[in-house]
Enzyme design. Sequence first.
Site, PDB file in Angstrom:
ATOM      1  N   LYS A  58       0.849  -1.196   0.000  1.00  0.00           N
ATOM      2  CA  LYS A  58       0.000   0.000   0.000  1.00  0.00           C
ATOM      3  C   LYS A  58       0.884   1.246   0.000  1.00  0.00           C
ATOM      4  O   LYS A  58       1.688   1.449   0.908  1.00  0.00           O
ATOM      5  CB  LYS A  58      -0.920   0.004   1.225  1.00  0.00           C
ATOM      6  CG  LYS A  58      -1.712   1.304   1.424  1.00  0.00           C
ATOM      7  CD  LYS A  58      -2.614   1.270   2.664  1.00  0.00           C
ATOM      8  CE  LYS A  58      -3.272   2.631   2.923  1.00  0.00           C
ATOM      9  NZ  LYS A  58      -4.110   2.652   4.152  1.00  0.00           N
ATOM     10  N   ASP A  91      -2.283  10.169   3.999  1.00  0.00           N
ATOM     11  CA  ASP A  91      -3.707   9.862   4.142  1.00  0.00           C
ATOM     12  C   ASP A  91      -4.395  10.909   5.005  1.00  0.00           C
ATOM     13  O   ASP A  91      -4.351  10.854   6.235  1.00  0.00           O
ATOM     14  CB  ASP A  91      -3.863   8.454   4.763  1.00  0.00           C
ATOM     15  CG  ASP A  91      -5.331   8.032   4.844  1.00  0.00           C
ATOM     16  OD1 ASP A  91      -6.189   8.721   4.269  1.00  0.00           O
ATOM     17  OD2 ASP A  91      -5.591   6.980   5.478  1.00  0.00           O
ATOM     18  N   LYS A  99      -9.859  13.097   8.270  1.00  0.00           N
ATOM     19  CA  LYS A  99      -9.418  12.659   9.595  1.00  0.00           C
ATOM     20  C   LYS A  99      -9.340  13.871  10.527  1.00  0.00           C
ATOM     21  O   LYS A  99      -9.115  14.990  10.067  1.00  0.00           O
ATOM     22  CB  LYS A  99      -8.019  12.032   9.498  1.00  0.00           C
ATOM     23  CG  LYS A  99      -7.976  10.659   8.876  1.00  0.00           C
ATOM     24  CD  LYS A  99      -6.558  10.104   8.888  1.00  0.00           C
ATOM     25  CE  LYS A  99      -6.479   8.754   8.205  1.00  0.00           C
ATOM     26  NZ  LYS A  99      -7.212   7.691   8.908  1.00  0.00           N
ATOM     27  N   ASP A 156       1.687   6.013   5.847  1.00  0.00           N
ATOM     28  CA  ASP A 156       0.687   5.158   5.211  1.00  0.00           C
ATOM     29  C   ASP A 156       1.204   4.495   3.928  1.00  0.00           C
ATOM     30  O   ASP A 156       0.450   3.827   3.232  1.00  0.00           O
ATOM     31  CB  ASP A 156      -0.596   5.971   4.946  1.00  0.00           C
ATOM     32  CG  ASP A 156      -1.858   5.119   5.047  1.00  0.00           C
ATOM     33  OD1 ASP A 156      -1.792   4.027   5.647  1.00  0.00           O
ATOM     34  OD2 ASP A 156      -2.900   5.551   4.516  1.00  0.00           O
ATOM     35  N   GLU A 201      -9.400   4.067   1.959  1.00  0.00           N
ATOM     36  CA  GLU A 201      -8.823   4.204   0.623  1.00  0.00           C
ATOM     37  C   GLU A 201      -7.803   3.127   0.298  1.00  0.00           C
ATOM     38  O   GLU A 201      -7.599   2.781  -0.859  1.00  0.00           O
ATOM     39  CB  GLU A 201      -8.173   5.593   0.484  1.00  0.00           C
ATOM     40  CG  GLU A 201      -6.742   5.732   1.033  1.00  0.00           C
ATOM     41  CD  GLU A 201      -6.611   5.484   2.537  1.00  0.00           C
ATOM     42  OE1 GLU A 201      -7.626   5.635   3.238  1.00  0.00           O
ATOM     43  OE2 GLU A 201      -5.502   5.135   2.990  1.00  0.00           O
ATOM     44  N   ARG A 237      -7.763  -0.112   0.831  1.00  0.00           N
ATOM     45  CA  ARG A 237      -8.338  -1.311   0.214  1.00  0.00           C
ATOM     46  C   ARG A 237      -8.713  -1.075  -1.244  1.00  0.00           C
ATOM     47  O   ARG A 237      -8.766  -2.004  -2.034  1.00  0.00           O
ATOM     48  CB  ARG A 237      -9.536  -1.792   1.049  1.00  0.00           C
ATOM     49  CG  ARG A 237     -10.681  -0.823   1.110  1.00  0.00           C
ATOM     50  CD  ARG A 237     -11.630  -1.113   2.262  1.00  0.00           C
ATOM     51  NE  ARG A 237     -11.045  -0.772   3.565  1.00  0.00           N
ATOM     52  CZ  ARG A 237     -11.666  -0.968   4.719  1.00  0.00           C
ATOM     53  NH1 ARG A 237     -12.859  -1.521   4.756  1.00  0.00           N
ATOM     54  NH2 ARG A 237     -11.062  -0.630   5.854  1.00  0.00           N
TER      55      ARG A 237
HETATM   56  N1  BES Z   1      -4.264   4.440   6.977  1.00  0.00           N
HETATM   57  C1  BES Z   1      -5.429   4.201   7.737  1.00  0.00           C
HETATM   58  C2  BES Z   1      -5.234   3.130   8.807  1.00  0.00           C
HETATM   59  C3  BES Z   1      -4.282   3.433   9.944  1.00  0.00           C
HETATM   60  C4  BES Z   1      -4.761   3.932  11.143  1.00  0.00           C
HETATM   61  C5  BES Z   1      -2.942   3.156   9.837  1.00  0.00           C
HETATM   62  C6  BES Z   1      -3.893   4.167  12.184  1.00  0.00           C
HETATM   63  C7  BES Z   1      -2.060   3.400  10.884  1.00  0.00           C
HETATM   64  C8  BES Z   1      -2.533   3.893  12.065  1.00  0.00           C
HETATM   65  C9  BES Z   1      -6.567   3.751   6.817  1.00  0.00           C
HETATM   66  O1  BES Z   1      -6.564   4.269   5.535  1.00  0.00           O
HETATM   67  C10 BES Z   1      -7.852   4.176   7.455  1.00  0.00           C
HETATM   68  O2  BES Z   1      -8.073   5.352   7.525  1.00  0.00           O
HETATM   69  N2  BES Z   1      -8.655   3.220   7.874  1.00  0.00           N
HETATM   70  C11 BES Z   1      -9.893   3.487   8.493  1.00  0.00           C
HETATM   71  C12 BES Z   1     -10.928   2.547   7.890  1.00  0.00           C
HETATM   72  C13 BES Z   1     -12.347   2.917   8.183  1.00  0.00           C
HETATM   73  C14 BES Z   1     -12.699   4.239   7.542  1.00  0.00           C
HETATM   74  C15 BES Z   1     -13.247   1.820   7.648  1.00  0.00           C
HETATM   75  C16 BES Z   1      -9.744   3.239   9.988  1.00  0.00           C
HETATM   76  O3  BES Z   1      -9.011   2.339  10.380  1.00  0.00           O
HETATM   77  O4  BES Z   1     -10.334   4.002  10.743  1.00  0.00           O
HETATM   78 ZN    ZN Z   2      -4.741   4.814   4.804  1.00  0.00          ZN
HETATM   79 MN    MN Z   3      -7.572   6.115   5.418  1.00  0.00          MN
END
Ligand code: BES
Ligand code: ZN
Ligand code: MN
Length: 502
Positions: A265, A270, A277, A288, A349, A351
């Site tokens: 990835k 992000d 966020k 990320d 994003e 996935r």
């Molecule tokens: N890059 C993040 C996941 C992440 C969170 C990595 C904390 C490292 C530390 C990912 O893109 C994300 O935002 N995931 C969301 C998914 C949700 C919107 C279904 C999450 O984990 O909140």
């Molecule tokens: Zn992410």
């Molecule tokens: Mn994300």
Amino acid sequence: MEVRVKTGAIEQHDADAVIVNLFDDRRIGGATQALDRALNGAISALIAGGDLSGKAGETVVFYPTGAIPARRVIVVGLGKREEFSVETVRRAAAHAVVKAREVGAQVVGTIVQGSGAAGLAPDVAAQAVVEGSLLALYRWRGLKTGDDDTPSVEALELVVRPGDDVAAVEAGARAGQAIAEGAMLARDLVNNPPNVATPTMLAETAREIAGRHGLRVEVLDRADVEKLGMGAFLGVAQGTEEPPKFIILEHRPDAAGDTVVLVGKGITFDTGGISLKPSDHMETMKSDMAGAAAVLGAMQAVAALDLPVHVVGLVPATDNMPSGHAYKPADVVKAMNGKTIEIISTDAEGRLILADALCYAARYKPAAVIDLATLTGACVVALGAGMAAGLFCEDDALRGRIQTAADATSERVWHMPQFKEYLESIKSDTADVKNSGGRMGGVGTSAMFLRQFAEGYSWAHLDIAGMAGVMMGEGGPTAPYQQKGASGFGVRLLTEIVRNWS
Ligand code: BES
Ligand code: ZN
Ligand code: MN
């Protein structure tokens, strides 16, 4: 730093410091004993006086003042004899070289820790010493201007007794160096700010690696991925001015059987996109692209070691930004395999870009596809920061290979379930699937989402959200060969999987 292998006795080795070790039972033997004798019992005296206990991580420095050629002796503690493993060697080497640097030693000699009474094969021990040392001495200077006044170790010399297997130590040292350099490349990429480590910069790095090591490289841009029908990747990339890149690195040895595809990835930043966020800690989202960094680092190591396996690295790279042309919740995008995806959160994003990369991977008819992604906060909640990567893999043989490599490298993984009931929460009224199943079971639903695009081959997904680095997520346990910042997680693991493949 230079790594050299020398033959001779440690007590006759000329260096700014020489490193030997001791278990916490304080039973002195092997090289430590030989050195002790040459020093008229100086080490025994330290033990008797209570200054040296051999507990894990302890370092004691003393000056032999002319009794041997070396200027300093460093004795490092190995801890409990019955808990000894190759990880003990990495850690001991790390503690000792950091101490050596602290006292200003530039040329450091070390015994091949673990290859004596502890019984490791000489190549395995040498690799662990070099890995632990190089990774411990890694420093991120970043974009700081001004002079660097911290001392640095210029050479590490592995001292092999005459009659011991020098060739094996040399091979192990070479492997350790190639692998550590791959991990340090990954650390650099993750530590770099997101306005430096852009998709373009990742592509340039891939080209450099390819040039140096004779890999095939191809970089697809926006127009190319449009032609391929990568609508999910493009959906994420449409919100940013930064040109997205789909990077392909290929190691094609002459006689190769199986093909292994590694997917990383590569979200270079992000923000969450329109599903923005919160701003607190958003800066940690420069990590990320840690999956992408691990794949690039592993491809470099695989090529440097010229491993006899056909390995392909795929990196979809873009940042995830909100803007007037950004994708938004309720949009529907179409992935390369024709499946339609309803966007629920633009913050899910990773996935999406992986979906297209997993579709693309099928063209290699691979024996296995392994993806690494900082995919979900839910994985970090489930397992903890710095504890283990979530491993999703229902192929016992592939999972066994990954577990074996995780044991050997101490890059820990933990098997997670793919319950089919997870699919319920990613059903969409408008499209074939939706990109978020909500808060509950968030790590399981993300894997089940990916699974719809990993068709026709054996597949493993590693959620490394908690493993990218200390202070990148929530902290967590760390090894003495890690510092604040990026960990380089995954490079050692992936390279080990490939090394053991055939
Ligand atoms: N890059 C993040 C996941 C992440 C969170 C990595 C904390 C490292 C530390 C990912 O893109 C994300 O935002 N995931 C969301 C998914 C949700 C919107 C279904 C999450 O984990 O909140
Ligand atoms: Zn992410
Ligand atoms: Mn994300």
